[in-house]
Every structure is written in C-alpha cells, then in structure tokens.
Motif scaffolding. Structure first.
Motif, PDB file in Angstrom:
ATOM      1  N   GLN A  51       0.288 -26.423  32.985  1.00  0.00           N
ATOM      2  CA  GLN A  51       0.468 -25.092  33.595  1.00  0.00           C
ATOM      3  C   GLN A  51       1.954 -24.811  33.817  1.00  0.00           C
ATOM      4  N   GLN A  52       2.700 -25.846  34.223  1.00  0.00           N
ATOM      5  CA  GLN A  52       4.148 -25.673  34.432  1.00  0.00           C
ATOM      6  C   GLN A  52       4.838 -25.352  33.095  1.00  0.00           C
ATOM      7  N   LEU A  53       4.380 -26.003  32.021  1.00  0.00           N
ATOM      8  CA  LEU A  53       4.967 -25.733  30.696  1.00  0.00           C
ATOM      9  C   LEU A  53       4.629 -24.303  30.258  1.00  0.00           C
ATOM     10  N   ILE A  54       3.419 -23.861  30.571  1.00  0.00           N
ATOM     11  CA  ILE A  54       3.012 -22.483  30.234  1.00  0.00           C
ATOM     12  C   ILE A  54       3.880 -21.492  31.020  1.00  0.00           C
ATOM     13  N   ASN A  55       4.097 -21.783  32.312  1.00  0.00           N
ATOM     14  CA  ASN A  55       4.947 -20.887  33.135  1.00  0.00           C
ATOM     15  C   ASN A  55       6.346 -20.812  32.534  1.00  0.00           C
ATOM     16  N   GLU A  56       6.821 -21.957  32.035  1.00  0.00           N
ATOM     17  CA  GLU A  56       8.187 -22.064  31.502  1.00  0.00           C
ATOM     18  C   GLU A  56       8.293 -21.444  30.107  1.00  0.00           C
ATOM     19  N   ARG A  57       7.266 -21.689  29.261  1.00  0.00           N
ATOM     20  CA  ARG A  57       7.409 -21.347  27.840  1.00  0.00           C
ATOM     21  C   ARG A  57       6.492 -20.205  27.401  1.00  0.00           C
ATOM     22  N   GLY A  58       5.526 -19.879  28.248  1.00  0.00           N
ATOM     23  CA  GLY A  58       4.610 -18.796  27.867  1.00  0.00           C
ATOM     24  C   GLY A  58       3.311 -19.338  27.299  1.00  0.00           C
ATOM     25  N   ALA A  59       2.285 -18.526  27.267  1.00  0.00           N
ATOM     26  CA  ALA A  59       0.942 -18.959  26.856  1.00  0.00           C
ATOM     27  C   ALA A  59       0.752 -18.819  25.355  1.00  0.00           C
ATOM     28  N   LYS A  60       1.718 -18.159  24.669  1.00  0.00           N
ATOM     29  CA  LYS A  60       1.507 -17.866  23.233  1.00  0.00           C
ATOM     30  C   LYS A  60       1.579 -19.164  22.434  1.00  0.00           C
ATOM     31  N   ALA A  61       0.760 -19.296  21.421  1.00  0.00           N
ATOM     32  CA  ALA A  61       0.777 -20.482  20.556  1.00  0.00           C
ATOM     33  C   ALA A  61       2.003 -20.419  19.664  1.00  0.00           C
ATOM     34  N   VAL A  62       2.516 -21.600  19.264  1.00  0.00           N
ATOM     35  CA  VAL A  62       3.721 -21.695  18.424  1.00  0.00           C
ATOM     36  C   VAL A  62       3.340 -22.437  17.155  1.00  0.00           C
ATOM     37  N   ARG A  73       8.911 -24.828  21.462  1.00  0.00           N
ATOM     38  CA  ARG A  73       9.334 -23.756  20.554  1.00  0.00           C
ATOM     39  C   ARG A  73      10.487 -24.215  19.667  1.00  0.00           C
ATOM     40  N   ASN A  74      11.026 -25.412  19.938  1.00  0.00           N
ATOM     41  CA  ASN A  74      12.135 -25.918  19.128  1.00  0.00           C
ATOM     42  C   ASN A  74      12.239 -27.435  19.277  1.00  0.00           C
ATOM     43  N   LEU A  75      13.164 -28.056  18.544  1.00  0.00           N
ATOM     44  CA  LEU A  75      13.274 -29.517  18.554  1.00  0.00           C
ATOM     45  C   LEU A  75      13.613 -30.045  19.951  1.00  0.00           C
ATOM     46  N   GLU A  76      14.460 -29.319  20.663  1.00  0.00           N
ATOM     47  CA  GLU A  76      14.836 -29.763  22.022  1.00  0.00           C
ATOM     48  C   GLU A  76      13.598 -29.899  22.901  1.00  0.00           C
ATOM     49  N   GLU A  77      12.710 -28.896  22.863  1.00  0.00           N
ATOM     50  CA  GLU A  77      11.518 -28.947  23.724  1.00  0.00           C
ATOM     51  C   GLU A  77      10.535 -30.022  23.247  1.00  0.00           C
ATOM     52  N   LYS A  78      10.528 -30.326  21.917  1.00  0.00           N
ATOM     53  CA  LYS A  78       9.669 -31.410  21.429  1.00  0.00           C
ATOM     54  C   LYS A  78      10.169 -32.742  21.990  1.00  0.00           C
ATOM     55  N   ILE A  79      11.495 -32.899  22.013  1.00  0.00           N
ATOM     56  CA  ILE A  79      12.090 -34.133  22.558  1.00  0.00           C
ATOM     57  C   ILE A  79      11.767 -34.230  24.052  1.00  0.00           C
ATOM     58  N   GLU A  80      11.823 -33.108  24.770  1.00  0.00           N
ATOM     59  CA  GLU A  80      11.502 -33.125  26.213  1.00  0.00           C
ATOM     60  C   GLU A  80      10.037 -33.535  26.430  1.00  0.00           C
ATOM     61  N   ASP A  81       9.138 -33.018  25.586  1.00  0.00           N
ATOM     62  CA  ASP A  81       7.715 -33.358  25.759  1.00  0.00           C
ATOM     63  C   ASP A  81       7.463 -34.842  25.499  1.00  0.00           C
ATOM     64  N   ILE A  82       8.153 -35.397  24.487  1.00  0.00           N
ATOM     65  CA  ILE A  82       7.975 -36.828  24.220  1.00  0.00           C
ATOM     66  C   ILE A  82       8.628 -37.635  25.340  1.00  0.00           C
ATOM     67  N   GLY A  83       9.740 -37.106  25.888  1.00  0.00           N
ATOM     68  CA  GLY A  83      10.381 -37.755  27.040  1.00  0.00           C
ATOM     69  C   GLY A  83       9.435 -37.818  28.225  1.00  0.00           C
ATOM     70  N   LEU A  84       8.666 -36.767  28.403  1.00  0.00           N
ATOM     71  CA  LEU A  84       7.691 -36.700  29.501  1.00  0.00           C
ATOM     72  C   LEU A  84       6.581 -37.744  29.290  1.00  0.00           C
ATOM     73  N   LEU A  85       6.108 -37.786  28.042  1.00  0.00           N
ATOM     74  CA  LEU A  85       5.065 -38.752  27.648  1.00  0.00           C
ATOM     75  C   LEU A  85       5.569 -40.173  27.953  1.00  0.00           C
ATOM     76  N   HIS A  86       6.831 -40.421  27.538  1.00  0.00           N
ATOM     77  CA  HIS A  86       7.420 -41.754  27.700  1.00  0.00           C
ATOM     78  C   HIS A  86       7.645 -42.099  29.171  1.00  0.00           C
ATOM     79  N   ALA A  87       7.979 -41.093  29.985  1.00  0.00           N
ATOM     80  CA  ALA A  87       8.162 -41.325  31.429  1.00  0.00           C
ATOM     81  C   ALA A  87       6.846 -41.757  32.059  1.00  0.00           C
ATOM     82  N   LEU A  88       5.752 -41.259  31.521  1.00  0.00           N
ATOM     83  CA  LEU A  88       4.431 -41.593  32.082  1.00  0.00           C
ATOM     84  C   LEU A  88       3.936 -42.956  31.592  1.00  0.00           C
ATOM     85  N   ASN A  89       4.045 -43.239  30.259  1.00  0.00           N
ATOM     86  CA  ASN A  89       3.428 -44.474  29.747  1.00  0.00           C
ATOM     87  C   ASN A  89       4.455 -45.532  29.298  1.00  0.00           C
ATOM     88  N   LYS A  90       5.721 -45.222  29.371  1.00  0.00           N
ATOM     89  CA  LYS A  90       6.780 -46.175  28.991  1.00  0.00           C
ATOM     90  C   LYS A  90       6.435 -46.892  27.683  1.00  0.00           C
TER      91      LYS A  90
END
Ligand code: LRH
Ligand code: MN
Length: 424
Positions: free
Chosen positions: A409-420, A69-86
C-alpha cells in the motif's frame, strides 16, 4: 522505501520465544549447527530485474499497483526483499529492459541496498524500436551474416555494461529455432550459432563466464536450436572453459530427470547455475517449490553431493537465481516465497546423512536409501532458516513483516496504482 530497523527488532522480539523453542528442538539433532547456519547465511539468491512487476500471458495481464517504474525502483524493491530475508543480495539485469544509463550511480544505489550484480542477460529474442535488422527468423542462427553480426554486437555491448557494474557473467538465452519441418537446416543453424557464440566468447574478459541457457520450445514450436542440455553442453564444450550450461527448471519436457542432468553437468564442471521456478505443464514460471518441492530437494541433494565431491564452495561456485513471472501474486511476496523454498531445499539437502546413504547404496539397500533421503526431506528446517535470518539481521518471518507494515500500500501511495510494463 526502507524498513526501519526497530520495526524488524519489534517483530523478531514478538516471535523470539516461540522461535527459540522450535530452533532448540531441531538444533539438538544437528552435529555442527553453527556450520550449517553459516552456509545458510552465505547462500544468496539473485533476483531478476524483470520480476518486480506483474507478469502476464498472451491472454492477459492483471497489473497490481506500486510497481517499479525504472531500474532505481527495481533496485529499491530488491533491497527491501533483502532487508527482510537477508538472502537476496544480488540483482540480474536484462538488456535493453534495464540499461544502467549512469553505471556509477546505479552501482552506488545497489551497494546502499546491499546488492551486487549477478549475470547480465542479453536479448536477441525481441526486435527493439529502431533496430536495423529483425530477429523474426532468429539471431545467432540467422542465414543472414548481417543479422548474426548485429546479435554478436549486442552481446558484446551487454558485456560492457556488466563490466561497469562488476558483473562476472553473460547469460544467453536464444529463442532461435523453427516452427515447421523444412523451415531450417538444423545443422547449419547450430554451426552458425556456435560461430556467433565464439565471437562473443573472444570478447569475454578473462574472469568472465558465458552461460548458455537451453529451452525445448516457445516461441518456436518445431525446433529450438539450443533445445536441451545436450545441445547447450555441446556448445559450451566447443567454446571453452569460460562457457557453461544454465539450467532453467521450467525448460524441460514432462518426465525429464533434471537432478540427473545437474549431477552430470557438475561432474563435467559445466554447470553455470540455475533459473529457479516451478511448473506443472510448460515454462509456467511459477513460484519455486509451489508444484514439485520434492524435485527441488532432489536437485539440491545432487548439488550438495556433487559440489562436495569437487570441493566447491556452495554459495559462490555457481549462479543461484530466480526466473519467475508473477501473474496473480504480489511480486515481492512471490519472491519471498521462492527464496524461502530454495533455501528449505538446500537446508534439507545439507541434513542428508551422506555416509549412511553411501552405505545403503553400497549394500543396494533401496528401502534404506529412500528412508535416509526422505527423513531429510520430511524434516521441518524452517526454524534453521529463521535463525539464519535473525543472525544476519533479517526478519524471523519476512512475509508477516511485509504485510503488517502494509508495504505494498505504501508503494502504491508512492508510485500509483497503475500497472507498469515489464518488457515481457
Ligand atoms: C526464457 C527465459 C530466459 C529469459 C526470459 C525472461 O524463457 O527463461 O531466461 O531471458 O525467460
Ligand atoms: Mn530463464
């Protein structure tokens, strides 16, 4: 949300035996396998900030849940991606979609997630609310000097945001062009665009680059002022050595030989980098390697040959970035597949027996040349990528971890199911 390290270790442990067998098999065939693995570990692909939500077309958009929903959460999602595939250690921002209100906070959050800031993207293809003058008839090509000034000022503002984030490049894509013959003096449009880019060029810090992206059509459907590599190359040559040409794979008409364009831009030292995606028809922005993985391999074959010919460091000499839109796939899964496809093509290109290929070319042995090239292309390099991830602290199979840990599913629980909305 973060992925606990022990969960990654558990996953890797469960796959270790099978992975080791596969890795040992291919490693036995490679002279300097550790050297190759280090190249793979160093090779990072930047993730566009506008590709963490669901994309769409003018006919509709089917938003998935849990979107940032904002730049902070976009950075977190890319951080997650990077944690998985380095392999996704950088983010590319689009202004004004992602204005870093508090730059030091954003920089710190990115660093926590192991991320740097790649090129900054300006936007003079949309009118923002409160904007004084419209870009309906273009921005840097506009016949009205005031509109061009507004576009130049915006790009200089984008550079300022980038300097605060230690970015080193401004990426410019202009939708400028015309929809009907007679609408535009095309020489005038080019000259005004050059004049505008020259003002931006003057404002670049010494260690910055400006990347000029070309595109043949859309949203204009008769002419685009920066429509192909020749027009971008002409501009970047007239501007100076800090200006280079950016290749978006989806920005080529049917049948264009993209790998030939890449080899020539590299030869000239004018290849800025890439917006990787795939397409069957137009600028479809599909998952990298999902339609034409052989073309992607041929592009990397030219890249490795051309960069080695110029003694360039593969990982850092040019910009490696994805530019895709996810209409039906989970954005994070789509990006995991795209990064994997890019690194598969790079690894296959590193396996090309270059001395033998050069000999075959010398002998005009066309059949042998194809055999050498396709032997590399038909080599399953996935165990090499998995080993590189393992050594870098990532997951042997990122997609499996993402699904087994029900992260969406965890992201949906945290941020909601609504599209942004993603701005596009
Ligand atoms: C234009 C483009 C450009 C971006 C935009 C999101 O088609 O490729 O790179 O600014 O997509
Ligand atoms: Mn692009």
């Amino acid at each position: 949300m973060q992925i606990e390290k022990y969960k990654l270790e558990e996953h890797n442990h469960s796959l270790q035996k099978e992975h080791q067998r596969r890795f040992d098999f291919i490693a036995a065939e490679i002279k300097d396998v550790n050297g190759l693995l280090q190249k793979l570990i160093d090779f990072q692909v930047a993730i566009p900030s506008w590709a963490l939500g669901t994309g769409g077309t003018r006919f509709g958009r089917f938003g998935g849940g849990g979107e940032p929903r904002n730049l902070e959460e976009k950075i977190e999602d890319i951080g997650l991606l990077h944690a998985l595939n380095k392999s996704s250690g950088a983010i590319s921002l689009h202004i004004p979609w992602d204005i870093p209100e508090n730059a030091s906070h954003i920089k710190a959050l990115a660093a926590q997630n192991g991320l740097k800031f790649d090129a900054m993207n300006s936007n003079t293809f949309q009118d923002q609310s409160g904007q004084e003058l419209s870009y309906k008839f273009g921005s840097m090509q506009h016949v009205d000097k005031a509109v061009r000034k507004q576009a130049v000022a915006h790009n200089i503002e984008v550079i300022k945001y980038g300097v605060e984030l230690d970015s080193k490049a401004l990426s410019v894509w202009l939708s400028d062009g015309s929809n009907f013959p007679g609408q535009l003096n095309m020489r005038g449009a080019f000259e005004r665009t050059l004049e505008s880019l020259q003002e931006i060029y003057e404002a670049l810090p010494d260690d910055w680059k400006v990347w000029v992206e070309y595109k043949p059509y859309e949203p204009n459907f008769y002419s685009t002022t920066i429509g192909d590599w020749g027009q971008s190359y002409l501009l970047s040559s007239k501007l100076g050595q800090k200006a280079q040409t950016l290749v978006d794979l989806g920005h080529h008409l049917q049948g264009v030989n993209i790998e030939q364009i890449v080899s020539l831009l590299l030869m000239e030292g004018k290849l800025a980098g890439f917006h990787f995606n795939d397409s069957k028809y137009g600028d479809d922005d599909l998952t990298v390697g999902s339609i034409n993985p052989y073309q992607l391999f041929l592009i990397f074959n030219e890249l490795v040959e051309g960069m080695d010919a110029r003694g360039m460091t593969h990982a850092t000499s040019i910009g490696w970035m994805i530019d895709a839109s996810h209409n039906v796939k989970d954005p994070i899964e789509d990006l995991l597949q795209s990064v994997e496809a890019i690194k598969i093509a790079y690894a296959q290109a590193l396996l090309v027996d270059t001395p033998a290929l050069v000999q075959a070319q010398q002998d005009n042995d066309v059949v042998q040349a194809q055999e050498i090239l396709q032997h590399a292309y038909r080599t399953d390099v996935r165990p090499l990528l998995a080993e590189a991830r393992l050594r870098a602290g990532g997951a042997l199979n990122p997609l499996t971890v993402y699904r087994q840990q029900t992260i969406r599913q965890q992201l949906i629980n945290e941020r909601g199911a609504k599209a942004v909305s993603t701005g596009l």
